[in-house]
Design an enzyme around this catalytic site. Sequence first.
Site, mmCIF file in Angstrom:
data_model
loop_
_atom_site.group_PDB
_atom_site.id
_atom_site.type_symbol
_atom_site.label_atom_id
_atom_site.label_comp_id
_atom_site.label_asym_id
_atom_site.label_seq_id
_atom_site.Cartn_x
_atom_site.Cartn_y
_atom_site.Cartn_z
ATOM 1 N N TYR A 177 -24.365 54.170 32.265
ATOM 2 C CA TYR A 177 -25.739 55.047 31.740
ATOM 3 C C TYR A 177 -26.278 55.392 33.047
ATOM 4 O O TYR A 177 -27.325 54.561 33.469
ATOM 5 C CB TYR A 177 -26.420 54.214 30.608
ATOM 6 C CG TYR A 177 -26.065 54.305 29.404
ATOM 7 C CD1 TYR A 177 -24.830 54.615 28.867
ATOM 8 C CD2 TYR A 177 -27.189 54.492 28.439
ATOM 9 C CE1 TYR A 177 -24.537 54.622 27.573
ATOM 10 C CE2 TYR A 177 -26.891 54.463 26.890
ATOM 11 C CZ TYR A 177 -25.650 54.794 26.457
ATOM 12 O OH TYR A 177 -25.327 54.857 25.360
ATOM 13 N N ASP A 218 -31.075 66.373 18.667
ATOM 14 C CA ASP A 218 -31.722 65.098 18.659
ATOM 15 C C ASP A 218 -33.254 65.222 18.036
ATOM 16 O O ASP A 218 -33.408 66.276 17.615
ATOM 17 C CB ASP A 218 -31.598 64.491 20.178
ATOM 18 C CG ASP A 218 -31.683 62.963 19.957
ATOM 19 O OD1 ASP A 218 -32.570 61.932 19.358
ATOM 20 O OD2 ASP A 218 -30.507 62.255 20.531
ATOM 21 N N HIS A 257 -31.814 60.316 14.685
ATOM 22 C CA HIS A 257 -31.986 61.061 15.342
ATOM 23 C C HIS A 257 -32.037 62.814 15.279
ATOM 24 O O HIS A 257 -31.323 63.710 15.641
ATOM 25 C CB HIS A 257 -30.902 61.124 16.615
ATOM 26 C CG HIS A 257 -31.038 59.874 17.524
ATOM 27 N ND1 HIS A 257 -32.246 59.748 18.286
ATOM 28 C CD2 HIS A 257 -30.355 58.758 17.575
ATOM 29 C CE1 HIS A 257 -32.130 58.492 19.111
ATOM 30 N NE2 HIS A 257 -31.045 57.871 18.520
ATOM 31 N N TRP A 281 -28.225 60.669 29.867
ATOM 32 C CA TRP A 281 -29.588 60.845 28.832
ATOM 33 C C TRP A 281 -30.653 61.335 29.776
ATOM 34 O O TRP A 281 -30.944 60.762 30.638
ATOM 35 C CB TRP A 281 -29.832 59.466 28.234
ATOM 36 C CG TRP A 281 -28.667 58.957 27.148
ATOM 37 C CD1 TRP A 281 -28.011 57.910 27.768
ATOM 38 C CD2 TRP A 281 -28.154 59.656 26.052
ATOM 39 N NE1 TRP A 281 -27.142 57.686 26.490
ATOM 40 C CE2 TRP A 281 -27.110 58.708 25.763
ATOM 41 C CE3 TRP A 281 -28.576 60.703 25.260
ATOM 42 C CZ2 TRP A 281 -26.732 58.937 24.732
ATOM 43 C CZ3 TRP A 281 -27.924 60.615 24.153
ATOM 44 C CH2 TRP A 281 -26.916 59.660 23.577
ATOM 45 N N THR A 282 -31.359 62.530 29.086
ATOM 46 C CA THR A 282 -32.320 63.132 30.165
ATOM 47 C C THR A 282 -33.540 63.249 29.819
ATOM 48 O O THR A 282 -34.377 64.023 30.003
ATOM 49 C CB THR A 282 -31.938 64.762 30.049
ATOM 50 O OG1 THR A 282 -31.842 65.185 28.771
ATOM 51 C CG2 THR A 282 -30.285 64.989 30.482
ATOM 52 N N GLU A 283 -34.037 62.154 28.970
ATOM 53 C CA GLU A 283 -35.483 61.897 28.703
ATOM 54 C C GLU A 283 -36.391 62.304 30.140
ATOM 55 O O GLU A 283 -37.266 62.718 30.059
ATOM 56 C CB GLU A 283 -35.717 60.498 28.220
ATOM 57 C CG GLU A 283 -35.322 60.201 26.685
ATOM 58 C CD GLU A 283 -33.782 59.908 26.222
ATOM 59 O OE1 GLU A 283 -33.604 59.111 25.429
ATOM 60 O OE2 GLU A 283 -33.195 59.992 27.558
ATOM 61 N N ASP A 337 -25.705 56.637 15.280
ATOM 62 C CA ASP A 337 -26.221 55.756 16.161
ATOM 63 C C ASP A 337 -27.908 55.563 15.711
ATOM 64 O O ASP A 337 -28.397 56.565 15.203
ATOM 65 C CB ASP A 337 -26.231 55.923 17.689
ATOM 66 C CG ASP A 337 -26.716 57.232 17.893
ATOM 67 O OD1 ASP A 337 -26.555 58.243 17.362
ATOM 68 O OD2 ASP A 337 -27.560 57.367 19.110
ATOM 69 N N GLU A 338 -28.290 54.247 15.992
ATOM 70 C CA GLU A 338 -29.617 54.195 15.983
ATOM 71 C C GLU A 338 -30.470 54.823 14.781
ATOM 72 O O GLU A 338 -31.297 55.703 14.953
ATOM 73 C CB GLU A 338 -30.579 54.594 17.205
ATOM 74 C CG GLU A 338 -29.938 54.007 18.349
ATOM 75 C CD GLU A 338 -30.540 54.278 19.746
ATOM 76 O OE1 GLU A 338 -30.708 53.554 20.629
ATOM 77 O OE2 GLU A 338 -30.753 55.388 19.929
ATOM 78 N N TRP A 372 -20.712 51.933 23.576
ATOM 79 C CA TRP A 372 -21.900 52.097 24.467
ATOM 80 C C TRP A 372 -22.686 50.722 24.569
ATOM 81 O O TRP A 372 -23.313 50.493 25.461
ATOM 82 C CB TRP A 372 -22.867 53.193 23.893
ATOM 83 C CG TRP A 372 -23.716 52.856 22.856
ATOM 84 C CD1 TRP A 372 -23.551 53.191 21.462
ATOM 85 C CD2 TRP A 372 -25.190 52.354 22.790
ATOM 86 N NE1 TRP A 372 -24.638 52.818 20.826
ATOM 87 C CE2 TRP A 372 -25.417 52.479 21.509
ATOM 88 C CE3 TRP A 372 -25.905 51.923 23.901
ATOM 89 C CZ2 TRP A 372 -26.917 52.032 21.246
ATOM 90 C CZ3 TRP A 372 -27.282 51.577 23.564
ATOM 91 C CH2 TRP A 372 -27.654 51.590 22.283
ATOM 92 N N ARG A 385 -32.694 66.536 24.956
ATOM 93 C CA ARG A 385 -33.925 66.029 25.383
ATOM 94 C C ARG A 385 -34.533 67.089 26.503
ATOM 95 O O ARG A 385 -35.597 67.354 26.568
ATOM 96 C CB ARG A 385 -33.696 64.390 26.148
ATOM 97 C CG ARG A 385 -33.932 63.473 25.049
ATOM 98 C CD ARG A 385 -33.103 63.368 23.933
ATOM 99 N NE ARG A 385 -33.153 62.415 22.850
ATOM 100 C CZ ARG A 385 -32.477 61.389 23.109
ATOM 101 N NH1 ARG A 385 -31.615 61.357 23.819
ATOM 102 N NH2 ARG A 385 -32.779 60.363 22.047
ATOM 103 N N ASP A 436 -28.923 57.330 33.351
ATOM 104 C CA ASP A 436 -30.335 57.372 33.336
ATOM 105 C C ASP A 436 -30.906 56.161 33.946
ATOM 106 O O ASP A 436 -32.410 55.957 34.090
ATOM 107 C CB ASP A 436 -30.985 57.734 31.959
ATOM 108 C CG ASP A 436 -30.615 56.815 30.892
ATOM 109 O OD1 ASP A 436 -29.353 56.251 31.049
ATOM 110 O OD2 ASP A 436 -31.217 56.464 29.887
#
Length: 537
Positions: A395, A170, A241, A445-447, A303-304, A370, A141, A397
């Site tokens: 987490y 991602d 992702h 997580w670095t969004e 994931d996702e 997670w 990210r 973030d």
Amino acid sequence: MLLPRPTTATYGHGTFLLDESTRIHASGATAETAHWLQSVLRPATGLPLPLTGQAGTGLTLALDPELPAEGYRLHCGPDGVTITGADSAGVFYGCQTLRQLLPAETYRAAPVPGVAWKIRYGTVQDAPRFRWRGTMLDVARHFMPKPQLLRFIDLLALHRINTLHLHLTDDQGWRVQIMRHPRLTEAGAWRRESQRGAAPDAPGDQRPHGGYYTQDDLREIVAYAAQRHITVVPEIDVPGHSQAAIAAYPELGVSGEQLETGTRWGINSNILNAEESTLTFFYEVLDEVMDLFPAPFVGIGGDECPTEQWDADPRTQELIRQRGLADSAELRSWFLGRLGRHLAQRGRRVFAWDEILEGEAPRDTLVASWRGMTGARTAARRGYDVIACPDDLVYLDYRQSELESEPIPFGVPLTLADAYDFDPVPDGLTETQQARIVGGQANIWTEHMDSPRTVDYYAFPRLCAIAEALWSNADRDFEDFQERLRTHLRRLDALGVEYRRVDGPMPWQTRPGVPGKTSSRVAWAEFIDTLVAPIKT
């Protein structure tokens, strides 16, 4: 005032002084750690600390295989300091304790005049609780340049973290150079802008972002980490992702249309297609990744992964029928299983998020739980090894308080006390099942972390608390931790770590006017409960 808290520590009267005559005595398997010890003590002390293989007064490094794995014993007396480790990792951790027994000025990078480099007489005996003491850093990210990543590795080593899980790919970026597929970094390593904030209607910042690690960079990073007894575990996130990869090679997507590298946060409907050619492409990617990373585990995500594109695509539905699968959910498991078999042929194991439990996971998968601890319980009961990383406790973030000044407040409040309460072993397991919990990790997580100094703010001191939860025994005393942390923060000050202060962010750490996306713990727990319904046992 040691952190993480050691198993036992007893102190006597008197101190040993490091001076111009002090030598480091080490040989064989301890020599590499001795060279590292020289490199971290010389800058601030200004002392030569020459290395010799002969016994004598000073700092002595030795091995004792009778000690627990990664454990050590440090004894300081009139003849100096002796650090005895079960293995080279144990010696290294004993040296980290030696640094903490010295004044905090030891952590500065230039000579500090007027400091007596004294170590109090005493004995510290220590060993870790868990084998996997990890931190996941999302460099997809927001890219972290190599010098800052090496600094981050040093900070992990200071806290006895022994695994760095690198989230390398991602929707918003591809960060590892792949020689056979150069457009992954030529096109996929940059995006035209980034979403500014967490709200669904948040605007873009109109600022290009990018970067990637060359293969030479990654060899250097892996070797640098190994010298500090940290294993770097790579993650290539598929089949969701994956928009950065599809932007580079449109034929990997379901529609074949040209996409741009993602600019928005959140779950993305653009996923990989399930053609044999796509699997072959990622076999080639994973082959180069395995050549770069000797870790026994390789992350493949899982994931996702929304399946709307597969559900609506005639070609994908044809593949499902040809392969004798029931639906798109089984196709995802089939896809990940094929990658798992390829990894197994090279002697590696799958590391994947707990969604992999929604289907048939490769037998030797290491599951990262997670979505709370449901994945940990389910995986352990099914006989899988587990890394616990529940979002509501680790987490980093997530916002650190209810203060309006928290920068881009996201998720539930995750305080220092919450992080300190983290226990990787969930309740409700038998002793055999508990043995499947091999450790835990913090996830960064670095969004909303667009610089290394912002990572500092989100990570510390919560990562200090998680490190202690992973290293020390299960007993918890938050007041004692806080007292030791006050001393430890002086060390972080000396290192220039821009951690969050106890009373909230400093003015330059805020992000006024940038929207967040918050939730209460009750509402979030209900949401997570719906996500894990398919894997509950």
